[in-house]
Design a protein around this motif. Structure first.
Motif, PDB file in Angstrom:
ATOM      1  N   LEU A  80      45.309  38.963  39.514  1.00 31.05           N
ATOM      2  CA  LEU A  80      46.688  38.718  39.085  1.00 31.05           C
ATOM      3  C   LEU A  80      46.767  38.495  37.581  1.00 31.05           C
ATOM      4  CD1 LEU A  80      47.733  36.360  42.011  1.00 31.05           C
ATOM      5  CD2 LEU A  80      48.730  38.600  41.520  1.00 31.05           C
ATOM      6  N   ARG A  81      45.772  37.849  37.023  1.00 30.81           N
ATOM      7  CA  ARG A  81      45.743  37.602  35.574  1.00 30.81           C
ATOM      8  C   ARG A  81      45.500  38.874  34.784  1.00 30.81           C
ATOM      9  NH1 ARG A  81      40.448  34.901  34.386  1.00 30.81           N
ATOM     10  NH2 ARG A  81      39.815  37.102  34.424  1.00 30.81           N
ATOM     11  N   ASP A  82      44.508  39.656  35.187  1.00 31.41           N
ATOM     12  CA  ASP A  82      44.092  40.804  34.381  1.00 31.41           C
ATOM     13  C   ASP A  82      44.953  42.040  34.600  1.00 31.41           C
ATOM     14  OD1 ASP A  82      42.123  39.153  33.480  1.00 31.41           O
ATOM     15  OD2 ASP A  82      40.458  40.176  34.469  1.00 31.41           O
ATOM     16  N   PHE A  83      45.651  42.117  35.731  1.00 35.66           N
ATOM     17  CA  PHE A  83      46.457  43.308  36.028  1.00 35.66           C
ATOM     18  C   PHE A  83      47.915  42.951  36.325  1.00 35.66           C
ATOM     19  CE2 PHE A  83      42.279  45.060  36.413  1.00 35.66           C
ATOM     20  CZ  PHE A  83      42.419  46.415  36.099  1.00 35.66           C
ATOM     21  N   ALA A  84      48.402  41.927  35.670  1.00 31.97           N
ATOM     22  CA  ALA A  84      49.794  41.532  35.852  1.00 31.97           C
ATOM     23  C   ALA A  84      50.715  42.707  35.523  1.00 31.97           C
ATOM     24  CB  ALA A  84      50.130  40.340  34.956  1.00 31.97           C
ATOM     25  N   GLY A  85      51.605  43.020  36.454  1.00 32.73           N
ATOM     26  CA  GLY A  85      52.537  44.133  36.260  1.00 32.73           C
ATOM     27  C   GLY A  85      51.946  45.499  36.529  1.00 32.73           C
ATOM     28  N   ARG A  86      50.669  45.571  36.911  1.00 37.63           N
ATOM     29  CA  ARG A  86      50.006  46.867  37.131  1.00 37.63           C
ATOM     30  C   ARG A  86      49.317  46.918  38.492  1.00 37.63           C
ATOM     31  NH1 ARG A  86      45.812  47.644  32.888  1.00 37.63           N
ATOM     32  NH2 ARG A  86      45.726  45.364  32.808  1.00 37.63           N
ATOM     33  N   ILE A  87      49.806  46.125  39.434  1.00 35.15           N
ATOM     34  CA  ILE A  87      49.263  46.126  40.793  1.00 35.15           C
ATOM     35  C   ILE A  87      50.184  46.967  41.663  1.00 35.15           C
ATOM     36  CG2 ILE A  87      48.661  44.699  42.778  1.00 35.15           C
ATOM     37  CD1 ILE A  87      48.169  42.384  40.827  1.00 35.15           C
ATOM     38  N   GLU A  88      49.632  48.054  42.229  1.00 39.77           N
ATOM     39  CA  GLU A  88      50.430  49.028  42.961  1.00 39.77           C
ATOM     40  C   GLU A  88      49.954  49.141  44.412  1.00 39.77           C
ATOM     41  OE1 GLU A  88      52.955  50.483  41.571  1.00 39.77           O
ATOM     42  OE2 GLU A  88      52.581  50.060  39.448  1.00 39.77           O
ATOM     43  N   PRO A  89      50.836  49.617  45.302  1.00 43.35           N
ATOM     44  CA  PRO A  89      50.387  49.903  46.667  1.00 43.35           C
ATOM     45  C   PRO A  89      49.216  50.876  46.670  1.00 43.35           C
ATOM     46  CG  PRO A  89      52.780  49.977  46.544  1.00 43.35           C
ATOM     47  CD  PRO A  89      52.284  49.849  45.126  1.00 43.35           C
ATOM     48  N   GLU A  90      48.265  50.657  47.573  1.00 49.46           N
ATOM     49  CA  GLU A  90      47.062  51.482  47.746  1.00 49.46           C
ATOM     50  C   GLU A  90      46.047  51.311  46.620  1.00 49.46           C
ATOM     51  OE1 GLU A  90      46.328  53.050  50.545  1.00 49.46           O
ATOM     52  OE2 GLU A  90      48.231  52.284  51.307  1.00 49.46           O
ATOM     53  N   ASP A  91      46.236  50.316  45.743  1.00 46.08           N
ATOM     54  CA  ASP A  91      45.183  49.957  44.801  1.00 46.08           C
ATOM     55  C   ASP A  91      44.093  49.177  45.538  1.00 46.08           C
ATOM     56  OD1 ASP A  91      46.468  51.078  42.622  1.00 46.08           O
ATOM     57  OD2 ASP A  91      47.191  49.166  41.803  1.00 46.08           O
ATOM     58  N   VAL A  92      42.859  49.260  45.032  1.00 49.74           N
ATOM     59  CA  VAL A  92      41.770  48.389  45.484  1.00 49.74           C
ATOM     60  C   VAL A  92      40.985  47.972  44.248  1.00 49.74           C
ATOM     61  CG1 VAL A  92      39.673  48.159  46.858  1.00 49.74           C
ATOM     62  CG2 VAL A  92      41.584  49.500  47.745  1.00 49.74           C
ATOM     63  N   PHE A  93      40.789  46.686  44.100  1.00 45.25           N
ATOM     64  CA  PHE A  93      40.074  46.143  42.940  1.00 45.25           C
ATOM     65  C   PHE A  93      38.666  45.732  43.337  1.00 45.25           C
ATOM     66  CE2 PHE A  93      44.579  45.470  42.333  1.00 45.25           C
ATOM     67  CZ  PHE A  93      44.795  45.845  41.006  1.00 45.25           C
ATOM     68  N   ILE A  94      37.762  45.744  42.364  1.00 44.63           N
ATOM     69  CA  ILE A  94      36.388  45.298  42.579  1.00 44.63           C
ATOM     70  C   ILE A  94      35.996  44.388  41.429  1.00 44.63           C
ATOM     71  CG2 ILE A  94      35.352  47.311  41.414  1.00 44.63           C
ATOM     72  CD1 ILE A  94      33.090  47.163  43.528  1.00 44.63           C
ATOM     73  N   LEU A  95      35.202  43.358  41.718  1.00 42.44           N
ATOM     74  CA  LEU A  95      34.771  42.417  40.688  1.00 42.44           C
ATOM     75  C   LEU A  95      33.530  41.684  41.164  1.00 42.44           C
ATOM     76  CD1 LEU A  95      35.608  39.269  41.678  1.00 42.44           C
ATOM     77  CD2 LEU A  95      37.879  40.201  41.271  1.00 42.44           C
ATOM     78  N   SER A  96      32.834  41.029  40.219  1.00 43.35           N
ATOM     79  CA  SER A  96      31.679  40.197  40.594  1.00 43.35           C
ATOM     80  C   SER A  96      31.395  39.090  39.596  1.00 43.35           C
ATOM     81  CB  SER A  96      30.409  41.061  40.730  1.00 43.35           C
ATOM     82  OG  SER A  96      29.978  41.528  39.457  1.00 43.35           O
TER      83      SER A  96
END
Length: 586
Positions: A80-96
């Motif tokens: 939510l912090r890094d992609f505020a305003g850029r989160i769309e349906p069918e997105d998938v994020f990865i992090l570690s």
């Protein structure tokens, strides 16, 4: 404080909704087990699934390991912090990454899928899973020689792996290129993606049936309900201040005391864990990030209090954690920390349990034995790399009131959520031959409820390569007894060259180049709960018949004499006097 009173929402619907969300987590886990390629997932279950609301607060985490999902909210809020305003349906994020992305340690990759209903973001479905290999200085992700996080493998900030339903091929290739096991990684990532897809569909269906406005309101109500239950549980404990600690005797390179110290303060319906006085961050990879430390505290608290309290993030609103920067519980970059979900997470739990036990001795949790098993890796005959976790050398668990400790289970911070694979299946999956796998005798901490015994594990690893050592439980007993219970026995590890029979060096932590080897592990044991003379004599008889307690120990430790035919028991005079002298132990 709660923002919603208990009368504003239908309590039956709240209970049903929590069960439905928990079931989604279980469904995601089933999908993962059945479709993942690595035995670490399909057999051992080293992953966790959890759901969050639109603000990134965890609302359900019924499936998996508490050390994973207890910090899941940190990861979702990083999205939510890094992609505020850029989160769309069918997105998938990865992090570690534990420093930049709310991760716990680098091998645990978290896939996070946003969930939309009628075009509105209503939550997230996530799967956090420990990958077989992520590069770095040692196969299998645990580089005991690491002195910086850069030595531990690829670091993932918050990234879009799938954008509006389209897989980013460039990022996919980058991930596979940085693993020694790209074939496993490709299948495992596919399983993670599939599990979050099904979870997102189920969550959208539930909220859609309620309507977006009502559904979001009830998701918030779940968090408020968890908070109320936790405040009620805390208020039943006495107010006051207690201290606890646990000490490791190595920084991975030399013998030195590394203390985790906590001061617990209970004030009405709030609780504070203050880790001031904990040792400074160390050179080795046993440092914890802030998300992992929160998760370890939550894990200790969940095990101690009523298990029916919902395990959502609202539950912990009334729990404050103070973790000074630059210590082993809140290390500063670039400190290495791949071991942090095991140690210092277990040290944090033990310190918290020690303090909590003083507040309410009846609920005290005896310590689990710390591990002595490691990881073998090498080349498969068919090509590629195998990574063999010696889960079967796992330690015994600590006892609690009403139940003996598990005879063998994975690390304490899993609370039994990780599975010990079937021996025969493991022998088919890896170049290994198991000679012995049996519970140890006279090792579980004696008590009214006995500690878990640990196991004798003897195995040949039939291919050369690397062996990663971790022997936290090999030099001293680590499974603390409580309320008069005794400590569990320490463990040991020995390794021999399979060809020459020469004994190999086994430092507490290390990465050793080896030929095929013969491995002998005596797993450490868990602590007991309550005075041994309060143990049911029939339970002692059963232990003797099972071979986990000897006749001599039954007599000398438990005050129980076994008949010559092994069919009856009699309490000794010493036992009767001991019971009379300790009426406070129930």
């Amino acid at each position: 404080m709660s923002t919603v009173s208990s009368t504003e929402y239908d309590p039956v619907l709240i209970a049903i909704l929590q069960r439905q969300l928990d079931h989604i987590s279980l469904q995601m886990g089933t999908i993962m087990i059945r479709t993942a390629r690595s035995p670490i997932f399909s057999q051992s279950h080293d992953f966790s699934c959890f759901l969050s609301n639109a603000d990134g607060e965890t609302i359900a985490q019924a499936d998996g390991l508490p050390i994973h999902s207890g910090s899941g909210g940190f990861a979702v809020r990083a999205v939510l912090r890094d992609f505020a305003g850029r989160i769309e349906p069918e997105d998938v994020f990865i992090l570690s990454d534990p420093y930049a992305a709310g991760g716990n340690h680098l091998p645990d990759w978290t896939l996070i899928r946003p969930v939309f209903v009628d075009g509105e973001l209503i939550g997230f479905c996530s799967n956090r899973a420990h990958q077989s290999d992520i590069g770095g200085g040692a196969a299998g992700t645990y580089n005991a020689k690491a002195t910086e996080i850069f030595h531990e493998g690829i670091r993932l900030p918050v990234l879009k792996l799938i954008e509006k339903g389209q897989l980013r091929d460039d990022l996919w290739r980058l991930l596979l290129l940085n693993s020694r096991c790209p074939d496993l990684l490709e299948g495992d990532l596919g399983a993670m993606i599939g599990s979050t897809r099904i979870g997102a569909q189920r969550l959208a269906d539930i909220v859609g049936q309620l309507g977006v406005k009502k559904g979001n309101a009830y998701l918030d109500a779940l968090l408020d309900y968890g908070e109320r239950r936790m405040r009620q549980a805390i208020s039943e404990l006495p107010s006051g201040t207690w201290e606890g600690s646990d000490v490791s005797d190595t920084d991975c390179f030399k013998i030195v005391d590394v203390e985790t110290r906590v001061k617990l303060t209970i004030d009405g319906d709030t609780m504070t864990f203050d880790f001031a006085g904990t040792s400074p961050q160390i050179r080795g990879f046993k440092n914890s990030g802030i998300a992992n430390t929160h998760s370890a505290v939550y894990c200790a608290l969940s095990a101690f209090l009523d298990p029916d309290i919902p395990h959502n993030e609202g539950t912990y609103r009334c729990v404050k954690i103070i973790a000074p920067e630059g210590t082993t519980v809140n290390a500063l970059a670039p400190a290495p920390m791949t071991m942090n979900t095991v140690y210092p997470a277990i040290d944090i739990m033990n310190a918290c349990w020690g303090a909590l036990a003083q507040a309410d001795p009846e609920r005290a949790c005896a310590g689990w034995g710390k591990s002595v098993f490691g990881i073998s890796s090498g080349k498969k005959p068919s090509g590629g790399v195998f990574v063999l976790y010696h889960w079967h050398g796992s330690s015994g668990g600590g006892a609690v009131k009403g139940r003996d400790g598990f005879p063998t289970t994975s690390h304490q911070m899993t609370l039994g959520g990780m599975f010990i694979p079937n021996i025969e299946t493991y022998e088919q999956s890896y170049p290994m031959r198991v000679h012995r796998y049996q519970m140890r005798s006279d090792t579980g901490g004696a008590g009214q409820y006995r500690g878990g015994t640990g196991v004798d594990y003897v195995v040949d690893v039939l291919a050369g390569g690397e062996h990663l050592l971790r022997g936290e439980g090999a030099r001293k007993p680590t499974g603390a007894g409580v309320n008069g219970g005794q400590w569990g026995a320490k463990g040991s590890i020995k390794a021999f060259d399979l060809g020459s029979g020469e004994e190999l060096a086994c430092p507490p932590y290390g990465v050793e180049e080896v030929e095929p080897l013969h491995l002998v592990i005596e797993a450490s044991a868990g602590g007991g709960w309550g005075h041994p003379h309060l143990r049911d004599p029939d339970a002692v008889l059963r232990d003797v018949r099972d071979g986990v307690v000897s006749r001599q120990s039954a007599l000398q430790t438990y005050g129980v004499e076994i008949s010559a035919d092994g069919k009856s028991v009699a309490s000794t005079e010493t036992r009767g006097k001991s019971l009379a002298a300790t009426p406070h132990v129930q």
